[in-house]
Design a protein around this motif. Structure first.
Motif, PDB file in Angstrom:
ATOM      1  N   TRP A 109       0.840  -1.200   0.000  1.00 56.78           N
ATOM      2  CA  TRP A 109       0.000   0.000   0.000  1.00 56.78           C
ATOM      3  C   TRP A 109       0.876   1.251   0.000  1.00 56.78           C
ATOM      4  O   TRP A 109       0.620   2.206  -0.734  1.00 56.78           O
ATOM      5  N   ILE A 110       1.930   1.239   0.817  1.00 59.26           N
ATOM      6  CA  ILE A 110       2.847   2.376   0.860  1.00 59.26           C
ATOM      7  C   ILE A 110       3.529   2.574  -0.486  1.00 59.26           C
ATOM      8  O   ILE A 110       3.683   3.693  -0.972  1.00 59.26           O
ATOM      9  N   ILE A 111       3.916   1.469  -1.122  1.00 59.04           N
ATOM     10  CA  ILE A 111       4.648   1.543  -2.395  1.00 59.04           C
ATOM     11  C   ILE A 111       3.731   1.960  -3.547  1.00 59.04           C
ATOM     12  O   ILE A 111       4.067   2.842  -4.341  1.00 59.04           O
ATOM     13  N   PHE A 112       2.556   1.320  -3.646  1.00 57.95           N
ATOM     14  CA  PHE A 112       1.697   1.516  -4.812  1.00 57.95           C
ATOM     15  C   PHE A 112       0.603   2.571  -4.619  1.00 57.95           C
ATOM     16  O   PHE A 112      -0.055   2.956  -5.580  1.00 57.95           O
ATOM     17  N   GLY A 113       0.410   3.023  -3.392  1.00 57.46           N
ATOM     18  CA  GLY A 113      -0.534   4.107  -3.143  1.00 57.46           C
ATOM     19  C   GLY A 113      -1.950   3.793  -3.569  1.00 57.46           C
ATOM     20  O   GLY A 113      -2.485   2.720  -3.285  1.00 57.46           O
ATOM     21  N   ASP A 114      -2.565   4.716  -4.307  1.00 60.15           N
ATOM     22  CA  ASP A 114      -3.970   4.596  -4.673  1.00 60.15           C
ATOM     23  C   ASP A 114      -4.250   3.468  -5.657  1.00 60.15           C
ATOM     24  O   ASP A 114      -5.416   3.140  -5.912  1.00 60.15           O
ATOM     25  N   LYS A 115      -3.210   2.875  -6.214  1.00 55.29           N
ATOM     26  CA  LYS A 115      -3.421   1.745  -7.124  1.00 55.29           C
ATOM     27  C   LYS A 115      -3.845   0.492  -6.356  1.00 55.29           C
ATOM     28  O   LYS A 115      -4.280  -0.487  -6.964  1.00 55.29           O
ATOM     29  N   LEU A 116      -3.703   0.526  -5.046  1.00 56.40           N
ATOM     30  CA  LEU A 116      -4.003  -0.651  -4.226  1.00 56.40           C
ATOM     31  C   LEU A 116      -4.861  -0.240  -3.041  1.00 56.40           C
ATOM     32  O   LEU A 116      -4.518   0.689  -2.312  1.00 56.40           O
ATOM     33  N   ASP A 117      -6.001  -0.914  -2.868  1.00 53.95           N
ATOM     34  CA  ASP A 117      -6.846  -0.686  -1.696  1.00 53.95           C
ATOM     35  C   ASP A 117      -6.433  -1.715  -0.649  1.00 53.95           C
ATOM     36  O   ASP A 117      -6.615  -2.916  -0.855  1.00 53.95           O
ATOM     37  N   PRO A 118      -5.856  -1.280   0.478  1.00 50.89           N
ATOM     38  CA  PRO A 118      -5.342  -2.234   1.467  1.00 50.89           C
ATOM     39  C   PRO A 118      -6.414  -3.131   2.068  1.00 50.89           C
ATOM     40  O   PRO A 118      -6.132  -4.275   2.429  1.00 50.89           O
ATOM     41  N   VAL A 119      -7.649  -2.636   2.175  1.00 57.23           N
ATOM     42  CA  VAL A 119      -8.725  -3.448   2.757  1.00 57.23           C
ATOM     43  C   VAL A 119      -9.073  -4.599   1.824  1.00 57.23           C
ATOM     44  O   VAL A 119      -9.241  -5.744   2.258  1.00 57.23           O
ATOM     45  N   GLU A 120      -9.180  -4.313   0.522  1.00 53.67           N
ATOM     46  CA  GLU A 120      -9.468  -5.374  -0.446  1.00 53.67           C
ATOM     47  C   GLU A 120      -8.286  -6.336  -0.570  1.00 53.67           C
ATOM     48  O   GLU A 120      -8.465  -7.559  -0.643  1.00 53.67           O
ATOM     49  N   GLU A 121      -7.074  -5.784  -0.574  1.00 52.03           N
ATOM     50  CA  GLU A 121      -5.884  -6.612  -0.773  1.00 52.03           C
ATOM     51  C   GLU A 121      -5.637  -7.553   0.396  1.00 52.03           C
ATOM     52  O   GLU A 121      -5.266  -8.716   0.204  1.00 52.03           O
ATOM     53  N   ILE A 122      -5.862  -7.083   1.629  1.00 51.12           N
ATOM     54  CA  ILE A 122      -5.619  -7.944   2.783  1.00 51.12           C
ATOM     55  C   ILE A 122      -6.567  -9.138   2.771  1.00 51.12           C
ATOM     56  O   ILE A 122      -6.199 -10.247   3.164  1.00 51.12           O
ATOM     57  N   GLU A 123      -7.789  -8.920   2.279  1.00 52.19           N
ATOM     58  CA  GLU A 123      -8.756 -10.020   2.213  1.00 52.19           C
ATOM     59  C   GLU A 123      -8.306 -11.062   1.191  1.00 52.19           C
ATOM     60  O   GLU A 123      -8.303 -12.259   1.459  1.00 52.19           O
ATOM     61  N   ARG A 124      -7.868 -10.598   0.020  1.00 53.97           N
ATOM     62  CA  ARG A 124      -7.423 -11.533  -1.025  1.00 53.97           C
ATOM     63  C   ARG A 124      -6.152 -12.269  -0.606  1.00 53.97           C
ATOM     64  O   ARG A 124      -6.044 -13.496  -0.746  1.00 53.97           O
ATOM     65  N   PHE A 125      -5.190 -11.511  -0.110  1.00 56.41           N
ATOM     66  CA  PHE A 125      -3.883 -12.063   0.249  1.00 56.41           C
ATOM     67  C   PHE A 125      -4.023 -13.089   1.380  1.00 56.41           C
ATOM     68  O   PHE A 125      -3.539 -14.228   1.287  1.00 56.41           O
ATOM     69  N   THR A 126      -4.704 -12.697   2.450  1.00 56.01           N
ATOM     70  CA  THR A 126      -4.817 -13.575   3.616  1.00 56.01           C
ATOM     71  C   THR A 126      -5.704 -14.780   3.319  1.00 56.01           C
ATOM     72  O   THR A 126      -5.430 -15.890   3.775  1.00 56.01           O
ATOM     73  N   SER A 127      -6.782 -14.578   2.541  1.00 55.38           N
ATOM     74  CA  SER A 127      -7.646 -15.705   2.185  1.00 55.38           C
ATOM     75  C   SER A 127      -6.867 -16.762   1.413  1.00 55.38           C
ATOM     76  O   SER A 127      -7.026 -17.965   1.639  1.00 55.38           O
ATOM     77  N   THR A 128      -6.016 -16.310   0.488  1.00 55.11           N
ATOM     78  CA  THR A 128      -5.215 -17.249  -0.296  1.00 55.11           C
ATOM     79  C   THR A 128      -4.300 -18.064   0.597  1.00 55.11           C
ATOM     80  O   THR A 128      -4.179 -19.294   0.435  1.00 55.11           O
ATOM     81  N   PHE A 129      -3.671 -17.389   1.572  1.00 58.46           N
ATOM     82  CA  PHE A 129      -2.808 -18.118   2.498  1.00 58.46           C
ATOM     83  C   PHE A 129      -3.609 -19.097   3.363  1.00 58.46           C
ATOM     84  O   PHE A 129      -3.221 -20.256   3.520  1.00 58.46           O
ATOM     85  N   LEU A 130      -4.726 -18.633   3.908  1.00 54.19           N
ATOM     86  CA  LEU A 130      -5.519 -19.489   4.801  1.00 54.19           C
ATOM     87  C   LEU A 130      -6.063 -20.708   4.075  1.00 54.19           C
ATOM     88  O   LEU A 130      -6.208 -21.777   4.669  1.00 54.19           O
ATOM     89  N   ASP A 131      -6.357 -20.564   2.783  1.00 50.31           N
ATOM     90  CA  ASP A 131      -6.795 -21.719   1.997  1.00 50.31           C
ATOM     91  C   ASP A 131      -5.756 -22.826   2.006  1.00 50.31           C
ATOM     92  O   ASP A 131      -6.067 -24.006   1.947  1.00 50.31           O
ATOM     93  N   GLY A 132      -4.485 -22.424   2.108  1.00 53.18           N
ATOM     94  CA  GLY A 132      -3.402 -23.411   2.087  1.00 53.18           C
ATOM     95  C   GLY A 132      -3.171 -24.113   3.416  1.00 53.18           C
ATOM     96  O   GLY A 132      -2.561 -25.190   3.431  1.00 53.18           O
ATOM     97  N   VAL A 133      -3.653 -23.537   4.522  1.00 53.71           N
ATOM     98  CA  VAL A 133      -3.420 -24.180   5.828  1.00 53.71           C
ATOM     99  C   VAL A 133      -4.698 -24.801   6.397  1.00 53.71           C
ATOM    100  O   VAL A 133      -4.629 -25.496   7.417  1.00 53.71           O
ATOM    101  N   ARG A 134      -5.836 -24.561   5.724  1.00 61.71           N
ATOM    102  CA  ARG A 134      -7.051 -25.218   6.192  1.00 61.71           C
ATOM    103  C   ARG A 134      -7.075 -26.666   5.756  1.00 61.71           C
ATOM    104  O   ARG A 134      -6.557 -27.023   4.705  1.00 61.71           O
ATOM    105  N   LYS A 135      -7.737 -27.497   6.525  1.00 60.34           N
ATOM    106  CA  LYS A 135      -7.863 -28.918   6.177  1.00 60.34           C
ATOM    107  C   LYS A 135      -8.784 -29.069   5.002  1.00 60.34           C
ATOM    108  O   LYS A 135      -9.769 -28.353   4.877  1.00 60.34           O
TER     109      LYS A 135
END
Length: 201
Positions: free
Chosen positions: A175-201
């Motif tokens: 968010w700091i690097i890309f500024g308005d090109k990235l919405d941190p609220v939307e990105e955290i949901e996508r990023f973290t969901s992708t990771f959690l998909d990998g550790v869920r049974k």
């Protein structure tokens, strides 16, 4: 609770002014180019008055992070108890990044995260300390997911927690690097969901 005396109220106002002025100067001039003298002068107080409230200019960052972590702690009760650990983590991060984006703003977060990186990062550094409310909250959610069988037991809760918080820090830095090109609220949901998909049974 006893009422504050006029002197105590004045002391609180002075501390808040030093805090906000210090953060503003760090953003404008860079952490290394701001001195205790310059912060005190901008607030029209003595250098001694500064040291009454802070041990060093670096402690201004620590004070701000205490405020931020207190917000995180106050946000947790709003998260429903009858949802999965993954959902709790995602709701918490949504609340966190909304607060950082809408209440504190990118410029302040850039200053708070970027300036101290010129210093040595130790385990006690506020960005890494496991004693921060932020990390304790995430670790509690992860432990809940491991114990309930939601997450795989291949990795310890401590390791999963570290990676989950890395999702958050990575999102903030992008968010700091890309500024308005990235919405941190939307990105955290996508990023973290992708990771959690990998550790869920």
């Amino acid at each position: 609770m006893s009422k504050l005396t006029p002197r105590q109220v004045k002391a609180q106002e002075t501390k808040e002014k030093l805090l906000e002025t210090g953060l503003k100067l760090f953003h404008e001039k860079g952490f290394d180019h701001v001195t205790v003298d310059s912060i005190a002068k901008a607030c029209n107080v003595s250098k001694g008055a500064f040291y009454t409230h802070f041990d060093s200019k670096y402690d201004i960052f620590l004070e701000k992070f205490k405020d931020i972590d207190n917000f995180y702690l106050s946000f947790v009760p709003s998260i429903p108890k009858d949802i999965t650990a993954s959902e709790k983590i995602l709701l918490f991060y949504e609340g966190q990044l909304t607060y950082l984006r809408d209440e504190l703003g990118k410029d302040l977060i850039r200053t708070v995260y970027a300036s101290p990186l010129s210093l040595t990062i130790t385990e006690d550094h506020y960005l890494a300390s496991p004693q921060r409310n932020l990390y304790k909250i995430i670790h509690a959610f992860v432990e809940e997911g491991v114990e309930s069988g939601e997450f795989k037991k291949d990795f310890p809760a401590e390791y999963i927690s570290m990676l989950v918080t890395r999702c958050m820090r990575g999102t903030i830095y992008d968010w700091i690097i890309f500024g308005d090109k990235l919405d941190p609220v939307e990105e955290i949901e996508r990023f973290t969901s992708t990771f959690l998909d990998g550790v869920r049974k």
